[in-house]
Design an enzyme around this catalytic site. Structure first.
Site, PDB file in Angstrom:
ATOM      1  N   SER A 102       0.854  -1.193   0.000  1.00 18.48           N
ATOM      2  CA  SER A 102       0.000   0.000   0.000  1.00 18.48           C
ATOM      3  C   SER A 102       0.890   1.242   0.000  1.00 18.48           C
ATOM      4  CB  SER A 102      -0.860   0.015   1.261  1.00 18.48           C
ATOM      5  OG  SER A 102      -1.502   1.264   1.416  1.00 18.48           O
ATOM      6  N   TYR A 107      -1.838  -0.522  10.615  1.00 17.66           N
ATOM      7  CA  TYR A 107      -2.053  -0.950   9.220  1.00 17.66           C
ATOM      8  C   TYR A 107      -0.813  -0.613   8.392  1.00 17.66           C
ATOM      9  CZ  TYR A 107      -3.854  -1.010   4.437  1.00 17.66           C
ATOM     10  OH  TYR A 107      -4.016  -1.258   3.094  1.00 17.66           O
TER      11      TYR A 107
HETATM   12  N1  LIG Z   1      -8.689  -0.468  -1.333  1.00 17.83           N
HETATM   13  C1  LIG Z   1      -7.643   0.319  -1.131  1.00 17.83           C
HETATM   14  O1  LIG Z   1      -7.762   1.561  -1.133  1.00 17.83           O
HETATM   15  C2  LIG Z   1      -6.283  -0.281  -0.896  1.00 17.83           C
HETATM   16  C3  LIG Z   1      -5.182   0.581  -0.915  1.00 17.83           C
HETATM   17  C4  LIG Z   1      -3.932   0.058  -0.686  1.00 17.83           C
HETATM   18  C5  LIG Z   1      -3.758  -1.287  -0.468  1.00 17.83           C
HETATM   19  N2  LIG Z   1      -4.854  -2.102  -0.446  1.00 17.83           N
HETATM   20  C6  LIG Z   1      -4.628  -3.526  -0.174  1.00 17.83           C
HETATM   21  O2  LIG Z   1      -5.264  -4.309  -1.155  1.00 17.83           O
HETATM   22  C7  LIG Z   1      -5.555  -5.591  -0.617  1.00 17.83           C
HETATM   23  C8  LIG Z   1      -6.967  -5.990  -1.003  1.00 17.83           C
HETATM   24  O3  LIG Z   1      -7.884  -5.120  -0.381  1.00 17.83           O
HETATM   25  P1  LIG Z   1      -9.229  -4.608  -1.087  1.00 17.83           P
HETATM   26  O4  LIG Z   1      -9.144  -3.143  -1.121  1.00 17.83           O
HETATM   27  O5  LIG Z   1      -9.493  -5.350  -2.318  1.00 17.83           O
HETATM   28  O6  LIG Z   1     -10.268  -4.957   0.072  1.00 17.83           O
HETATM   29  P2  LIG Z   1     -11.572  -5.910   0.091  1.00 17.83           P
HETATM   30  O7  LIG Z   1     -12.476  -5.579  -1.026  1.00 17.83           O
HETATM   31  O8  LIG Z   1     -12.087  -5.784   1.486  1.00 17.83           O
HETATM   32  O9  LIG Z   1     -10.964  -7.359  -0.132  1.00 17.83           O
HETATM   33  C9  LIG Z   1     -10.180  -7.977   0.855  1.00 17.83           C
HETATM   34  C10 LIG Z   1     -10.027  -9.434   0.499  1.00 17.83           C
HETATM   35  O10 LIG Z   1      -9.199 -10.066   1.486  1.00 17.83           O
HETATM   36  C11 LIG Z   1      -9.868 -11.241   1.940  1.00 17.83           C
HETATM   37  N3  LIG Z   1      -9.505 -11.539   3.320  1.00 17.83           N
HETATM   38  C12 LIG Z   1      -9.635 -10.760   4.424  1.00 17.83           C
HETATM   39  N4  LIG Z   1      -9.235 -11.428   5.507  1.00 17.83           N
HETATM   40  C13 LIG Z   1      -8.841 -12.660   5.085  1.00 17.83           C
HETATM   41  C14 LIG Z   1      -8.330 -13.803   5.743  1.00 17.83           C
HETATM   42  N5  LIG Z   1      -8.131 -13.832   7.073  1.00 17.83           N
HETATM   43  N6  LIG Z   1      -8.036 -14.888   4.983  1.00 17.83           N
HETATM   44  C15 LIG Z   1      -8.231 -14.895   3.661  1.00 17.83           C
HETATM   45  N7  LIG Z   1      -8.711 -13.829   2.974  1.00 17.83           N
HETATM   46  C16 LIG Z   1      -9.008 -12.728   3.689  1.00 17.83           C
HETATM   47  C17 LIG Z   1     -11.358 -10.926   1.802  1.00 17.83           C
HETATM   48  O11 LIG Z   1     -12.115 -12.114   1.655  1.00 17.83           O
HETATM   49  P3  LIG Z   1     -12.936 -12.842   2.813  1.00 17.83           P
HETATM   50  O12 LIG Z   1     -13.548 -11.781   3.666  1.00 17.83           O
HETATM   51  O13 LIG Z   1     -13.900 -13.672   2.042  1.00 17.83           O
HETATM   52  O14 LIG Z   1     -11.938 -13.677   3.546  1.00 17.83           O
HETATM   53  C18 LIG Z   1     -11.355 -10.175   0.481  1.00 17.83           C
HETATM   54  O15 LIG Z   1     -11.373 -11.072  -0.588  1.00 17.83           O
HETATM   55  C19 LIG Z   1      -5.318  -5.497   0.887  1.00 17.83           C
HETATM   56  O16 LIG Z   1      -4.082  -6.110   1.205  1.00 17.83           O
HETATM   57  C20 LIG Z   1      -5.232  -4.001   1.136  1.00 17.83           C
HETATM   58  O17 LIG Z   1      -4.418  -3.693   2.232  1.00 17.83           O
HETATM   59  C21 LIG Z   1      -6.104  -1.636  -0.665  1.00 17.83           C
END
Ligand SMILES: NC(=O)c1ccc[n+]([C@@H]2O[C@H](COP(=O)([O-])OP(=O)(O)OC[C@H]3O[C@@H](n4cnc5c(N)ncnc54)[C@H](OP(=O)(O)O)[C@@H]3O)[C@@H](O)[C@H]2O)c1
Length: 264
Positions: free
Chosen positions: A139, A152
């Site tokens: 991130s 985080y």
């Molecule tokens: N969105 C942003 O602005 C942003 C910015 C920078 C970085 N990121 C990074 O991008 C990545 C994906 O996030 P996203 O934005 O796509 O969020 P999201 O839509 O909430 O997706 C998160 C994913 O992680 C899975 N997950 C959560 N806990 C888990 C666990 N214990 N075991 C297995 N799977 C798990 C969730 O599935 P289940 O709940 O079904 O397990 C879901 O598929 C993260 O690492 C986040 O830190 C996001």
């Protein structure tokens, strides 16, 4: 590496957001995708909706043995493993003074140890084949952490340190690593905490996950060391690396005082 029909790709956090967009983009290119997350129903529905044949892998990335079993199962069913995307993650935005330790422990287990467990499970498959690629989704917060996101940001900085060294360790093995630094992306990541997001967070500026997914596939195919999206995230990393004080001033101006309350 080239992403093509027959490519076997494991994506963690595939049930939602960025992971789901990556899985969709991979399936459109003919890859067979191992869809790993906790929500079996979402994974099965996604596997059915995508073109081609894919494998739903219900699993908690915070459980090393479960990640190993899911990875081995996918490699056996798909007939190999070429690409691994360590993407699963979650947030709890709260100040250090207000944050329960349980939230810090959960982010550490999922974001940081989940990445370690995923790489640990996948790497022997890639090294045995003398080829393959690992993507770690960190991130912008791993480049400069923000108030109300200290823990985080620490998990995301841990991923950065790990994947930077890993890429060098894997020199001459045929296996490579790309680290991804997204800014704000429109996903469900903050849905549980929309009412307490800090003022510096700009939901309206969030970019679609589909654009990021396309860029990630391109970064893999060009063996890019890093991917910053949107590009301003790279500027943040450069400025903060040269002068954290200058980065504070930049953030103060662009995101308001809550992003950098101290300018000394
Ligand atoms: N969105 C942003 O602005 C942003 C910015 C920078 C970085 N990121 C990074 O991008 C990545 C994906 O996030 P996203 O934005 O796509 O969020 P999201 O839509 O909430 O997706 C998160 C994913 O992680 C899975 N997950 C959560 N806990 C888990 C666990 N214990 N075991 C297995 N799977 C798990 C969730 O599935 P289940 O709940 O079904 O397990 C879901 O598929 C993260 O690492 C986040 O830190 C996001």
């Amino acid at each position: 590496m080239k992403i093509e029909p027959g490519t076997c790709a494991l994506v963690t956090g595939a049930s939602s957001g960025i992971g789901r967009a990556i899985a969709e983009a991979l399936a459109r290119r003919g890859a067979q995708v191992g869809l790993l997350a906790r929500s079996l129903r979402e994974l099965e529905a996604l596997a059915d909706a995508l073109p081609g044949r894919h494998v739903a892998l219900p699993c908690d990335v915070g459980d090393a043995a479960a990640v190993q079993a899911a990875t081995d199962r996918f490699a056996a069913e798909a007939g190999g493993l070429d690409l691994v995307v360590a993407n699963a993650g979650l947030t709890h935005y709260r100040t250090v003074a207000e944050q329960p330790l349980a939230e810090v422990e959960q982010m550490t287990r999922v974001n940081w140890l989940g990445t370690v467990y995923t790489v640990h499970a996948a790497l022997p498959h890639l090294l045995a084949a003398h080829r393959g690629h690992i993507v770690v989704v960190s991130s912008g917060a791993g480049l400069r952490s923000f108030p109300a996101a200290a823990a985080y940001g620490a998990t995301k900085a841990a991923q950065r340190g790990y994947s930077t060294a890993l890429r060098h360790e894997l020199a001459h093995t045929g296996v490579s690593v790309t680290t991804v630094y997204p800014g704000e992306i429109a996903t469900a990541l903050h849905d549980h905490e929309r009412d307490r997001m800090p003022p510096w967070y700009r939901a309206k500026d969030a970019r679609p996950a589909t654009t990021l997914a396309t860029k990630i596939l391109k970064a893999v195919e060009h063996d890019r060391r890093e991917l910053y999206h949107p590009p301003e995230v790279r500027l943040l990393g450069i400025v903060n690396g040269i002068s954290p004080k200058l980065a504070d001033r930049m953030l103060h101006r662009l995101r308001g005082a809550s992003a950098a309350p101290r300018l000394d």
